[in-house]
Design a protein around this motif. Structure first.
Motif, mmCIF file in Angstrom:
data_model
loop_
_atom_site.group_PDB
_atom_site.id
_atom_site.type_symbol
_atom_site.label_atom_id
_atom_site.label_comp_id
_atom_site.label_asym_id
_atom_site.label_seq_id
_atom_site.Cartn_x
_atom_site.Cartn_y
_atom_site.Cartn_z
ATOM 1 N N PRO D 157 -17.176 -93.713 -68.667
ATOM 2 C CA PRO D 157 -17.488 -92.367 -69.170
ATOM 3 C C PRO D 157 -17.609 -92.307 -70.693
ATOM 4 O O PRO D 157 -18.368 -91.516 -71.216
ATOM 5 N N ALA D 158 -16.878 -93.169 -71.385
ATOM 6 C CA ALA D 158 -16.926 -93.126 -72.848
ATOM 7 C C ALA D 158 -16.473 -94.474 -73.405
ATOM 8 O O ALA D 158 -15.652 -95.155 -72.788
ATOM 9 N N PRO D 159 -17.017 -94.880 -74.543
ATOM 10 C CA PRO D 159 -16.653 -96.181 -75.108
ATOM 11 C C PRO D 159 -15.214 -96.170 -75.631
ATOM 12 O O PRO D 159 -14.700 -95.111 -75.995
ATOM 13 N N PRO D 160 -14.589 -97.332 -75.655
ATOM 14 C CA PRO D 160 -13.223 -97.417 -76.200
ATOM 15 C C PRO D 160 -13.275 -97.307 -77.728
ATOM 16 O O PRO D 160 -14.348 -97.279 -78.323
ATOM 17 N N GLY D 161 -12.095 -97.265 -78.351
ATOM 18 C CA GLY D 161 -12.025 -97.175 -79.805
ATOM 19 C C GLY D 161 -12.355 -98.497 -80.488
ATOM 20 O O GLY D 161 -12.424 -99.547 -79.849
ATOM 21 N N LYS D 162 -12.548 -98.431 -81.789
ATOM 22 C CA LYS D 162 -12.978 -99.577 -82.579
ATOM 23 C C LYS D 162 -12.013 -100.755 -82.460
ATOM 24 O O LYS D 162 -12.441 -101.905 -82.318
ATOM 25 N N GLU D 163 -10.719 -100.466 -82.506
ATOM 26 C CA GLU D 163 -9.742 -101.557 -82.445
ATOM 27 C C GLU D 163 -9.807 -102.275 -81.117
ATOM 28 O O GLU D 163 -9.684 -103.494 -81.035
ATOM 29 N N TYR D 164 -9.991 -101.479 -80.065
ATOM 30 C CA TYR D 164 -10.108 -102.069 -78.734
ATOM 31 C C TYR D 164 -11.342 -102.969 -78.660
ATOM 32 O O TYR D 164 -11.291 -104.084 -78.153
ATOM 33 N N ILE D 165 -12.457 -102.459 -79.169
ATOM 34 C CA ILE D 165 -13.715 -103.216 -79.120
ATOM 35 C C ILE D 165 -13.554 -104.549 -79.851
ATOM 36 O O ILE D 165 -13.964 -105.605 -79.363
ATOM 37 N N SER D 168 -11.748 -106.982 -77.659
ATOM 38 C CA SER D 168 -11.989 -106.870 -76.214
ATOM 39 C C SER D 168 -12.565 -108.135 -75.599
ATOM 40 O O SER D 168 -12.532 -108.313 -74.389
ATOM 41 N N GLY D 169 -13.126 -108.999 -76.435
ATOM 42 C CA GLY D 169 -13.797 -110.173 -75.888
ATOM 43 C C GLY D 169 -15.252 -109.904 -75.528
ATOM 44 O O GLY D 169 -15.954 -110.784 -75.041
ATOM 45 N N GLY D 170 -15.692 -108.681 -75.774
ATOM 46 C CA GLY D 170 -17.088 -108.350 -75.504
ATOM 47 C C GLY D 170 -17.284 -107.753 -74.122
ATOM 48 O O GLY D 170 -16.433 -107.878 -73.244
ATOM 49 N N ILE D 171 -18.427 -107.085 -73.950
ATOM 50 C CA ILE D 171 -18.690 -106.329 -72.718
ATOM 51 C C ILE D 171 -18.587 -107.187 -71.460
ATOM 52 O O ILE D 171 -18.112 -106.732 -70.423
ATOM 53 N N PHE D 172 -19.006 -108.461 -71.549
ATOM 54 C CA PHE D 172 -19.022 -109.292 -70.334
ATOM 55 C C PHE D 172 -17.606 -109.669 -69.890
ATOM 56 O O PHE D 172 -17.295 -109.661 -68.707
ATOM 57 N N MET D 173 -16.759 -109.990 -70.847
ATOM 58 C CA MET D 173 -15.401 -110.438 -70.527
ATOM 59 C C MET D 173 -14.472 -109.245 -70.279
ATOM 60 O O MET D 173 -13.548 -109.324 -69.481
ATOM 61 N N GLU D 192 -24.746 -119.434 -59.454
ATOM 62 C CA GLU D 192 -25.136 -120.711 -60.053
ATOM 63 C C GLU D 192 -25.620 -120.522 -61.486
ATOM 64 O O GLU D 192 -25.444 -121.383 -62.325
ATOM 65 N N GLU D 193 -26.282 -119.403 -61.697
ATOM 66 C CA GLU D 193 -26.901 -119.183 -63.005
ATOM 67 C C GLU D 193 -26.967 -117.683 -63.261
ATOM 68 O O GLU D 193 -27.114 -116.899 -62.318
ATOM 69 N N VAL D 194 -26.876 -117.312 -64.522
ATOM 70 C CA VAL D 194 -27.027 -115.894 -64.867
ATOM 71 C C VAL D 194 -27.972 -115.748 -66.051
ATOM 72 O O VAL D 194 -28.152 -116.676 -66.845
ATOM 73 N N HIS D 195 -28.558 -114.565 -66.138
ATOM 74 C CA HIS D 195 -29.369 -114.238 -67.314
ATOM 75 C C HIS D 195 -28.990 -112.846 -67.792
ATOM 76 O O HIS D 195 -28.859 -111.922 -66.973
ATOM 77 N N ALA D 196 -28.804 -112.703 -69.089
ATOM 78 C CA ALA D 196 -28.329 -111.425 -69.642
ATOM 79 C C ALA D 196 -29.305 -110.828 -70.645
ATOM 80 O O ALA D 196 -29.856 -111.535 -71.483
ATOM 81 N N TYR D 197 -29.484 -109.525 -70.535
ATOM 82 C CA TYR D 197 -30.092 -108.743 -71.602
ATOM 83 C C TYR D 197 -29.044 -107.742 -72.064
ATOM 84 O O TYR D 197 -28.289 -107.198 -71.239
ATOM 85 N N GLY D 198 -29.000 -107.481 -73.345
ATOM 86 C CA GLY D 198 -28.040 -106.501 -73.853
ATOM 87 C C GLY D 198 -28.621 -105.760 -75.036
ATOM 88 O O GLY D 198 -29.470 -106.294 -75.753
ATOM 89 N N SER D 199 -28.148 -104.529 -75.228
ATOM 90 C CA SER D 199 -28.615 -103.709 -76.353
ATOM 91 C C SER D 199 -27.474 -102.859 -76.889
ATOM 92 O O SER D 199 -26.513 -102.586 -76.170
ATOM 93 N N VAL D 200 -27.614 -102.473 -78.124
ATOM 94 C CA VAL D 200 -26.677 -101.511 -78.695
ATOM 95 C C VAL D 200 -27.395 -100.166 -78.754
ATOM 96 O O VAL D 200 -28.256 -99.945 -79.601
ATOM 97 N N VAL D 205 -21.209 -99.348 -83.661
ATOM 98 C CA VAL D 205 -19.979 -100.081 -83.906
ATOM 99 C C VAL D 205 -19.937 -101.383 -83.095
ATOM 100 O O VAL D 205 -19.355 -102.383 -83.524
ATOM 101 N N PHE D 206 -20.554 -101.373 -81.929
ATOM 102 C CA PHE D 206 -20.556 -102.580 -81.103
ATOM 103 C C PHE D 206 -21.254 -103.732 -81.815
ATOM 104 O O PHE D 206 -20.849 -104.885 -81.701
ATOM 105 N N ALA D 207 -22.314 -103.406 -82.543
ATOM 106 C CA ALA D 207 -23.059 -104.440 -83.264
ATOM 107 C C ALA D 207 -22.192 -105.102 -84.335
ATOM 108 O O ALA D 207 -22.320 -106.300 -84.604
ATOM 109 N N GLU D 208 -21.307 -104.337 -84.901
ATOM 110 C CA GLU D 208 -20.422 -104.889 -85.944
ATOM 111 C C GLU D 208 -19.642 -106.100 -85.449
ATOM 112 O O GLU D 208 -19.295 -106.996 -86.218
ATOM 113 N N PHE D 209 -19.324 -106.083 -84.166
ATOM 114 C CA PHE D 209 -18.528 -107.170 -83.603
ATOM 115 C C PHE D 209 -19.364 -108.124 -82.761
ATOM 116 O O PHE D 209 -18.845 -108.855 -81.920
#
Lengths: 350, 350, 350, 350
Positions: D157-165, D168-173, D192-200, D205-209
């Motif tokens: 529903p809503a992103p976590p705070g900056k410290e958490y981000i 956090s190990g990133g969205i995948f972890m 066997e294999e994965v492919h990822a696309y991601g965006s900010v 703030v996510f890009a900062e990390f």
């Protein structure tokens, strides 16, 4: 006969719809249309559709030997004389509902058609709707066992105008008559008795004519099943047409049709667009199908799917419901016909 | 008072449920449980939950000064004397529905509690259900305008056993009483008159006791709104609990709760699992909430959310519906009380 | 011009559908139909619909000065030469998708039409569907904020026959091309890169032609939004056509269309009938609407709603997806065109 | 053993939830809780729940011979040393996800537990949810045939705070790891294999990390099935948790859970309340069930339902997805482990 040649009597909204629907059919043709108020507009409309004859006199239709069937789409009080006249002229008859406001006259009209062997189909279009048809199939095929409860909801998006209300015959004869027919169609049983509650909650104008705008009628069927119909003249969210048949083996219920399936999630709610708003868009296909069936039954000499008797029974239920509301007690259908006869005596009609 | 100390009277299914629910609460304690058939099993059950006193005599509960509230979960015919006794003992009372089968006695019991100022809450658990609560909120907040129609469907998954039926008081008092309460709860108006149709379609055993297993009751409310309730003792697909309130500004309707949201598409159909099957799983949270509210109202000295009057009115509706079915005509609630008095005279009860 | 006179090229299933749809329109007329296999059956079919000219030679259409627009419904490998020929003849063009299997040739065809100023509309019928249209409106009007995710599900009820598969151009060009167009239509952004996974899980015959029957393609759009499309050649429950657009302000999702709304509760489950099974019934109205729009754009000299460029971009996405599957890595659309040129060199086409 | 005596390590939100859930169980007891920041508030909270020992030192838990199992609910970087320590102390282990951010260390921790034969369960609570469980059953029982496509939607529903981000190990972890586990749980096959696309797209703030807030990952399973997961850190309409498994015999799909079933029809739309908003209310029962299962498996000496290996595999998928996004190409799980080893060399960790 390879093609049914048709005369439309009454060029109002519903007359034109039937004409357009017939025009789509490869095995039917609209030869003529009559209306006391036929004018240049109607003549133009007819010409654009290849309808050769436009007349103010329905006798021009009745006397035309090329025409083998008529659609009676004129005001209700003209239905009975027109049915008798068409029967006399040997023409098959499609008549809008109700046949009449007077059950005795309805009976006479039906007998007139039977006497000469012309077909008489009544315009209970909902029987041809994809949703109601499916419930009927589920009940008939025994998939929900014996029917115990039949529940019908039928609400209009907005009340009609004052002039319409004045001559409508009241909510039971004008609006709930479709639901009375549906109750018989879905339950597979005849109603024995009905009880009505009604209120004026939408617009006081209904009270002026001794009518109500909100009503609940319960039904005791001959086979012990029970039914209930609720009507309102005004559902702000649109046309509401649902039924449920509950039986010993389960239930079958239909919800409304919608213009699309889009579901919109926002910060406020999850929502979708309102149901189809008006009976013409909701029952568009059903109107086409009832016409297809009527034409086919003529060409193949089969029984029509909605008979004069079906029209008569629904009127009887409407009449019983009306009396129930007046008398404040349940009324048997067997009584309802008697009431009318007494009324005739009183009003000197006989 | 920081904690409400409670005695449970009647250790059947519902008594144990209330006990378990009270045990979860930080501000309440179950001190004792009484049942004429209390045995080692019950003692073991109570011991495992830290309930210190198990007795066959409800007087042990009534006389215990540590106990400030009782849950009356014994057979219906013991409710009235137990309420009077608890009131005399100055204990707050939670009583299962119905208070009694005899409206005059129900009145006496309510008056007994009022006279000494103890709280009396009646077990209409559905008022605390998330779905019904939401509809009530929507109606009360005016989001659907003035209520015009209240429709309630309430069907059990399977009929009870013969012994239960014999002493149940009939479908209106035993089953539909919840729906009568719901009709008042949702409409925000009092019923003035009801009309009942009933049939025996599920099991002939109901006829043996002059009862029906399928019923439709219509209601005319004081404010002109209309209502309808349908009940069946057997819905093969499970417990069916739905309501719709239709008003001048729209409608609010709830469907059933399901064990999961899985939708399965196969070559045959699109299907989902059946609704929650039994009232205990369906209303689990509602049972907890009614207990929470009762305890809170005692501790904070507030009015209980379901009063003795609420119990009385629902019984009156049930009584009127029963008479309507017997008499074959609508019955006013005002009449219903009179019927009872006459019955008392006839049966020599007074 | 008051009426668009039309020649249909290709009298297969889709050619006949377009002909029938044009025949309903008051402002269009089907003058001729051509097909190399035109026979007495086709002549009979055409005669019954008032189509005067039936020919085996498309040149008879191209040379007919009365005809101002053509519908190209012949096999894909004939599209480009026919578009060029129609452009040379100054006729407006409606062409089925894809324009060609060769992106360079597609470009030439588009340029040929542009050079002479005739209109060229591509047959992405789904853009005209009531459900997809509603999602588009919701996105365009900002009701769900900026689009972040576009999800498209598109599955056929059953795989086509071996001969069809052989010349289909593969799942991306034949089937997913509609979804590529939908991704652009709904996101309002151009795809920059795609990544494809594919498997043969439905029928090994697909492997024979280097094709797959199950695929998931992800998309990175120019504006940062992401998309995913899944395709299967066989959904046993019928034709599955759903999309969801998720954005900063919410989401809009459409589910399938059904033949009716009946919900059936039994002792086993709650079920409904399967979704509409086939693309012709599902998209019946969309086929009519795309024709209506094409005719209107000609008469009012407006831009067509689905341009040659739209066809080109969807083909480019299909090409990129195909290469991605072959190369096992994401492929940029900018690369895709280069691949084709290299292929031309290698295969000596140029 | 008749009862499992438990020590909770970490008294944050999730530690307290597990403590409360264990407290409900008749066959388990919370003996101690440790947290470096244990204070009077925690002592009061523990006292009210009958938890005797509150300590700042986890060694007090590890050294307590009465304790046979620990719940590791401390920050992720402490998981591995605590698992090794608990294993050395012979205590069964419930560990929150992920075991660690470093796949090699995760392996060591798992091996440490295996070496001494203590149980190690990982906190993938969604496996115990009523909806996901039902889909799993449908797949496992063959009711939808062989799985071809697995689709998972998971949005907060809503992103976590900056410290958490930051940590956090990133969205995948941090977030998609639940979905990776669900993909394995539902498909019954290994990725066997994965492919990822991601965006900010939600918050810069996510890009900062070096993180993203919106992602789509596709999966190729060993058995040829394909999968797709989409994540967003912000769905304004609430917590969005849906899956669909499509197979040769049909599909099974779950939608969200809602606070009630009320549907509101007004002049504007048909709407319902938003889905349950937060993971704690949505997965309340699942948290209880994972605890029940863990305790039961200890008492009955059975394999835990979510093993260390399950934790390891999900981490490997997360790692592969992260690398895929960095490298702009699909990444095999077999490669992912190698990457880590190289990274260790480079970063001098070994």
């Amino acid at each position: 006969m390879d093609k049914v040649r048709i005369g439309i009597i009454g060029a109002g909204r519903i007359g034109k719809i039937h004409a357009e629907n017939v025009l789509r059919l490869p095995n039917a043709e609209v030869v003529a249309i009559s209306d006391p108020f036929a004018d240049d507009n109607l003549r133009e409309w007819a010409a654009a559709r290849g309808i050769g004859i436009v007349t103010q006199d329905s006798e021009d239709v009745m006397n035309n030997p090329a025409i083998s069937a008529v659609f009676i789409c004129s005001p209700t009080d003209t239905h009975v004389p027109l049915i008798k006249r068409a029967a006399a002229a040997g023409k098959h008859i499609f008549c809008e509902k109700p046949i009449s406001m007077d059950i005795a006259q309805t009976k006479e009209a039906i007998e007139a058609a039977e006497a000469v062997g012309v077909k008489l189909q009544v315009g209970f279009n909902r029987r041809f709707d994809h949703n109601f048809q499916r419930v009927r199939e589920l009940v008939q095929s025994g998939q929900i066992g014996d029917a115990h409860l039949v529940k019908i909801t039928s609400r209009d998006p907005a009340p009609p105008g004052k002039e319409y209300i004045r001559s409508s015959g009241g909510i039971f004869m004008d609006m709930m008559i479709h639901d009375f027919d549906m109750a018989r169609f879905l339950s597979g049983s005849e109603a024995e008795e009905v009880h009505a509650y009604g209120s004026v909650l939408v617009d006081p104008v209904f009270a002026e004519f001794g009518d109500v705008d909100t009503a609940i009628v319960t039904i005791r069927f001959a086979n012990g099943a029970l039914g209930v119909i609720d009507n309102s003249r005004k559902a702000v969210y649109g046309y509401d047409q649902r039924v449920e048949v509950f039986g010993s083996g389960g239930s079958a219920a239909i919800s409304n049709d919608y213009p699309n399936t889009a579901e919109i999630h926002t910060a406020e709610s999850v929502r979708r667009d309102k149901p189809l708003h008006f009976f013409l868009e909701r029952y568009n296909d059903a109107y086409i199908q009832e016409t297809v069936q009527f034409i086919t039954c003529i060409l193949e000499n089969r029984d029509v799917p909605v008979s004069g008797y079906d029209g008569y029974q629904a009127e009887l239920m409407a009449l019983a419901a009306k009396r129930s509301l007046q008398l404040g007690r349940p009324v048997k259908l067997a009584e309802a016909y008697e009431f009318t006869k007494q009324a005739h005596v009183k009003e000197g009609i006989q």
